[in-house]
Design a protein around this motif. Structure first.
Motif, PDB file in Angstrom:
ATOM      1  N   TYR A  92       7.886   8.048  -0.390  1.00  0.00           N
ATOM      2  CA  TYR A  92       6.821   7.056  -0.249  1.00  0.00           C
ATOM      3  C   TYR A  92       5.549   7.732   0.245  1.00  0.00           C
ATOM      4  CZ  TYR A  92      11.010   4.177  -0.250  1.00  0.00           C
ATOM      5  OH  TYR A  92      12.215   3.635  -0.582  1.00  0.00           O
ATOM      6  N   CYS A  93       4.431   7.369  -0.367  1.00  0.00           N
ATOM      7  CA  CYS A  93       3.132   7.843   0.088  1.00  0.00           C
ATOM      8  C   CYS A  93       2.261   6.635   0.421  1.00  0.00           C
ATOM      9  CB  CYS A  93       2.442   8.682  -0.984  1.00  0.00           C
ATOM     10  SG  CYS A  93       3.214  10.297  -1.256  1.00  0.00           S
ATOM     11  N   TYR A  94       1.499   6.752   1.489  1.00  0.00           N
ATOM     12  CA  TYR A  94       0.560   5.699   1.871  1.00  0.00           C
ATOM     13  C   TYR A  94      -0.662   5.785   0.969  1.00  0.00           C
ATOM     14  CZ  TYR A  94      -2.744   3.033   4.730  1.00  0.00           C
ATOM     15  OH  TYR A  94      -3.678   2.126   5.175  1.00  0.00           O
ATOM     16  N   LYS A  95      -0.993   4.677   0.306  1.00  0.00           N
ATOM     17  CA  LYS A  95      -2.099   4.662  -0.646  1.00  0.00           C
ATOM     18  C   LYS A  95      -3.441   4.652   0.091  1.00  0.00           C
ATOM     19  CE  LYS A  95      -2.348   1.941  -4.101  1.00  0.00           C
ATOM     20  NZ  LYS A  95      -2.969   2.969  -4.963  1.00  0.00           N
ATOM     21  N   ASP A  96      -4.053   5.822   0.154  1.00  0.00           N
ATOM     22  CA  ASP A  96      -5.380   5.936   0.745  1.00  0.00           C
ATOM     23  C   ASP A  96      -6.002   7.221   0.223  1.00  0.00           C
ATOM     24  OD1 ASP A  96      -7.593   6.583   2.502  1.00  0.00           O
ATOM     25  OD2 ASP A  96      -6.819   5.057   3.881  1.00  0.00           O
ATOM     26  N   ASP A  97      -6.948   7.076  -0.692  1.00  0.00           N
ATOM     27  CA  ASP A  97      -7.565   8.246  -1.321  1.00  0.00           C
ATOM     28  C   ASP A  97      -8.248   9.148  -0.298  1.00  0.00           C
ATOM     29  OD1 ASP A  97      -6.722   7.559  -3.838  1.00  0.00           O
ATOM     30  OD2 ASP A  97      -8.585   6.560  -4.410  1.00  0.00           O
ATOM     31  N   LYS A  98      -8.877   8.536   0.713  1.00  0.00           N
ATOM     32  CA  LYS A  98      -9.591   9.333   1.703  1.00  0.00           C
ATOM     33  C   LYS A  98      -8.647  10.237   2.487  1.00  0.00           C
ATOM     34  CE  LYS A  98     -13.341   5.992   2.335  1.00  0.00           C
ATOM     35  NZ  LYS A  98     -14.022   5.086   3.303  1.00  0.00           N
ATOM     36  N   ILE A 100      12.898  13.814 -24.389  1.00  0.00           N
ATOM     37  CA  ILE A 100      11.985  14.086 -23.278  1.00  0.00           C
ATOM     38  C   ILE A 100      12.725  13.932 -21.957  1.00  0.00           C
ATOM     39  CG2 ILE A 100       9.883  13.330 -22.076  1.00  0.00           C
ATOM     40  CD1 ILE A 100       8.797  12.398 -24.782  1.00  0.00           C
ATOM     41  N   ARG A 101      12.511  14.869 -21.052  1.00  0.00           N
ATOM     42  CA  ARG A 101      13.109  14.805 -19.719  1.00  0.00           C
ATOM     43  C   ARG A 101      12.160  14.093 -18.764  1.00  0.00           C
ATOM     44  NH1 ARG A 101      14.477  19.838 -19.096  1.00  0.00           N
ATOM     45  NH2 ARG A 101      16.702  19.478 -19.406  1.00  0.00           N
ATOM     46  N   LEU A 102      12.661  13.069 -18.088  1.00  0.00           N
ATOM     47  CA  LEU A 102      11.880  12.390 -17.051  1.00  0.00           C
ATOM     48  C   LEU A 102      12.058  13.166 -15.747  1.00  0.00           C
ATOM     49  CD1 LEU A 102      10.146   9.912 -16.179  1.00  0.00           C
ATOM     50  CD2 LEU A 102      12.304   8.786 -15.579  1.00  0.00           C
ATOM     51  N   VAL A 103      11.079  13.972 -15.419  1.00  0.00           N
ATOM     52  CA  VAL A 103      11.150  14.832 -14.235  1.00  0.00           C
ATOM     53  C   VAL A 103      10.937  14.012 -12.975  1.00  0.00           C
ATOM     54  CG1 VAL A 103      10.084  16.795 -13.053  1.00  0.00           C
ATOM     55  CG2 VAL A 103      10.418  16.837 -15.542  1.00  0.00           C
ATOM     56  N   ASP A 104       9.872  13.241 -12.947  1.00  0.00           N
ATOM     57  CA  ASP A 104       9.591  12.335 -11.830  1.00  0.00           C
ATOM     58  C   ASP A 104       8.584  11.296 -12.285  1.00  0.00           C
ATOM     59  OD1 ASP A 104       6.958  13.446 -11.556  1.00  0.00           O
ATOM     60  OD2 ASP A 104       7.708  15.007 -10.238  1.00  0.00           O
ATOM     61  N   PHE A 105       8.355  10.309 -11.448  1.00  0.00           N
ATOM     62  CA  PHE A 105       7.354   9.290 -11.747  1.00  0.00           C
ATOM     63  C   PHE A 105       7.004   8.556 -10.460  1.00  0.00           C
ATOM     64  CE2 PHE A 105      11.372   7.057 -12.069  1.00  0.00           C
ATOM     65  CZ  PHE A 105      11.124   5.823 -11.489  1.00  0.00           C
ATOM     66  N   LYS A 106       5.903   7.838 -10.504  1.00  0.00           N
ATOM     67  CA  LYS A 106       5.542   6.989  -9.376  1.00  0.00           C
ATOM     68  C   LYS A 106       5.215   5.590  -9.883  1.00  0.00           C
ATOM     69  CE  LYS A 106       0.632   8.287  -9.291  1.00  0.00           C
ATOM     70  NZ  LYS A 106      -0.471   8.885  -8.507  1.00  0.00           N
ATOM     71  N   ILE A 107       5.520   4.620  -9.062  1.00  0.00           N
ATOM     72  CA  ILE A 107       5.187   3.241  -9.372  1.00  0.00           C
ATOM     73  C   ILE A 107       4.517   2.607  -8.161  1.00  0.00           C
ATOM     74  CG2 ILE A 107       6.998   2.856 -11.092  1.00  0.00           C
ATOM     75  CD1 ILE A 107       8.630   1.435  -8.899  1.00  0.00           C
ATOM     76  N   PRO A 165       0.809  -1.239   0.000  1.00  0.00           N
ATOM     77  CA  PRO A 165       0.000   0.000   0.000  1.00  0.00           C
ATOM     78  C   PRO A 165       0.835   1.279   0.000  1.00  0.00           C
ATOM     79  CG  PRO A 165       0.072  -0.918   2.209  1.00  0.00           C
ATOM     80  CD  PRO A 165       0.784  -1.914   1.312  1.00  0.00           C
ATOM     81  N   LEU A 166       1.741   1.370  -0.957  1.00  0.00           N
ATOM     82  CA  LEU A 166       2.615   2.530  -1.058  1.00  0.00           C
ATOM     83  C   LEU A 166       2.686   3.009  -2.501  1.00  0.00           C
ATOM     84  CD1 LEU A 166       5.665   1.253   1.037  1.00  0.00           C
ATOM     85  CD2 LEU A 166       3.907   2.856   1.827  1.00  0.00           C
ATOM     86  N   GLU A 167       2.732   4.321  -2.691  1.00  0.00           N
ATOM     87  CA  GLU A 167       3.163   4.892  -3.956  1.00  0.00           C
ATOM     88  C   GLU A 167       4.641   5.218  -3.805  1.00  0.00           C
ATOM     89  OE1 GLU A 167       0.752   8.256  -4.875  1.00  0.00           O
ATOM     90  OE2 GLU A 167      -0.899   7.031  -5.640  1.00  0.00           O
ATOM     91  N   VAL A 168       5.441   4.721  -4.721  1.00  0.00           N
ATOM     92  CA  VAL A 168       6.887   4.946  -4.683  1.00  0.00           C
ATOM     93  C   VAL A 168       7.205   6.014  -5.724  1.00  0.00           C
ATOM     94  CG1 VAL A 168       9.156   3.869  -4.852  1.00  0.00           C
ATOM     95  CG2 VAL A 168       7.195   2.524  -4.044  1.00  0.00           C
TER      96      VAL A 168
END
Length: 253
Positions: free
Chosen positions: A120-126, A171-178, A88-91
Motif C-alpha cells: 500500500y502506498c499513500y496517495k500524495d504526489d508531493k 503476456i506475464r502480469l508482473v505487477d499492477f496497482k489499483i 487515499p491508497l494505491e494498492v
C-alpha cells in the motif's frame, strides 16, 4: 456544446461532472509521466488505447463479479463511471520482483515471488506516494479493518482475473496497482475498483521474449510507447490484427 464542469485533473486523466447524479465522465489524456512526473511527454494515441483497454478489463471484472466504477464507454477517449469516494491508497499487487521492490530488497528483476505480495502506498504526489503499512492506514483513519479486508480480497481477485487473461495472450502480469473507492447506496457502503486498469498501471512482459509492454517503455526509453500498448490491445482483440498504429491507433468500436 455546453461547457462541462471539471471536477479533477490528474497526470493522465480528467474527471468531469456526469450527465446523471452520481456519475462522472473520465477523460483519458495522451500525457505520459514517470518518476513522480519528473519525466513527462505527450504520446499520440495513448489516451485512446488506455480508454479501450481499461474498458476491456473493467467490463471483464464486472462480468466475473468484481465490482468496479465503470459503467460504459462514451467515445474513443471518455467513459462514464460511478462517482465514488477514493480511499487515499494505491494498492499494489506483485507477482514478480520488479521496479521499486527490486531496488528496495535487492531481488533480481523478474524473480517469481513465492506468493502475490500486496503493498500500500499513500496517495500524495508531493510526498512521492510513500509506502505505508496497515498500521499507518488504521492509525490515520484512511480505511477501517473491514475496508482493508475487502481491499485485500478485491486486489487478489483482480490479480487472479488479470493474470489469467494476460497469460492467455502470452503476456506475464508482473505487477499492477489499483485504486479503490467507496460507493454509497443510502446507509450501505461498498467498495469498488476505481480509476483505471491499463498498461499505465501494470507491468506486462511478453512471456517468450521478456519484451516490456507497459509504461517501463517510457520510463526506460525502450522504444515507442504507443506500439507497446497497441500490441497489448491487438492480443486482447481490442485492436484489429495487422493494424500498424500511426499517431492515432485504429480501434474496434
Amino acid at each position: 456544446m455546453a461547457r462541462r464542469n471539471k471536477i479533477y485533473e490528474g497526470k493522465a486523466k480528467i474527471l468531469y461532472e456526469g450527465p446523471e447524479p452520481g456519475t462522472l465522465v473520465q477523460y483519458f489524456k495522451d500525457d505520459a509521466t514517470a518518476f513522480n512526473a519528473e519525466k513527462r511527454d505527450v504520446i499520440d494515441g495513448k489516451g485512446a488505447l488506455n480508454n479501450r483497454l481499461s474498458e476491456y478489463f473493467m467490463t471483464g471484472l464486472n462480468n466475473v463479479g468484481v465490482p468496479t466504477h465503470f459503467l460504459k464507454r462514451l467515445n474513443m477517449r471518455e467513459q462514464l463511471v460511478r462517482a465514488c469516494e477514493i480511499i487515499p491508497l494505491e494498492v499494489i499487487v506483485r507477482n514478480y520482483a520488479a521496479g521499486s521492490l527490486s531496488t528496495r530488497l535487492g531481488i533480481e528483476e523478474g524473480t517469481q515471488l513465492p506468493r502475490p505480495i500486496v503493498e500500500y502506498c499513500y496517495k500524495d504526489d508531493k510526498l512521492g506516494d510513500p509506502l505505508v503499512t496497515e498500521e499507518h492506514i488504521a492509525a490515520f483513519g484512511w480505511a477501517s479493518q473491514q475496508d482493508m479486508d475487502d481491499i485485500l480480497s478485491l486486489a487478489l481477485r483482480v490479480n487472479d482475473f488479470m493474470s489469467g487473461v494476460m497469460f492467455g495472450v502470452g503476456i506475464r502480469l508482473v505487477d499492477f496497482k489499483i485504486e479503490v473507492g467507496r460507493v454509497y447506496d443510502g446507509d450501505f457502503q461498498r467498495l469498488v475498483v476505481a480509476d483505471e486498469i491499463s498498461p499505465d498501471s501494470c507491468r506486462l512482459w511478453d512471456l517468450e521474449t521478456g519484451r516490456k509492454l507497459d509504461k517501463d517503455v517510457f520510463r526506460r526509453d525502450l522504444g515507442n510507447l504507443t506500439d507497446a500498448y497497441a500490441e497489448v490491445a491487438r492480443r486482447l482483440g481490442v485492436m484489429p490484427k495487422g493494424t500498424t498504429p500511426m499517431s492515432k491507433p485504429t480501434l474496434i468500436n
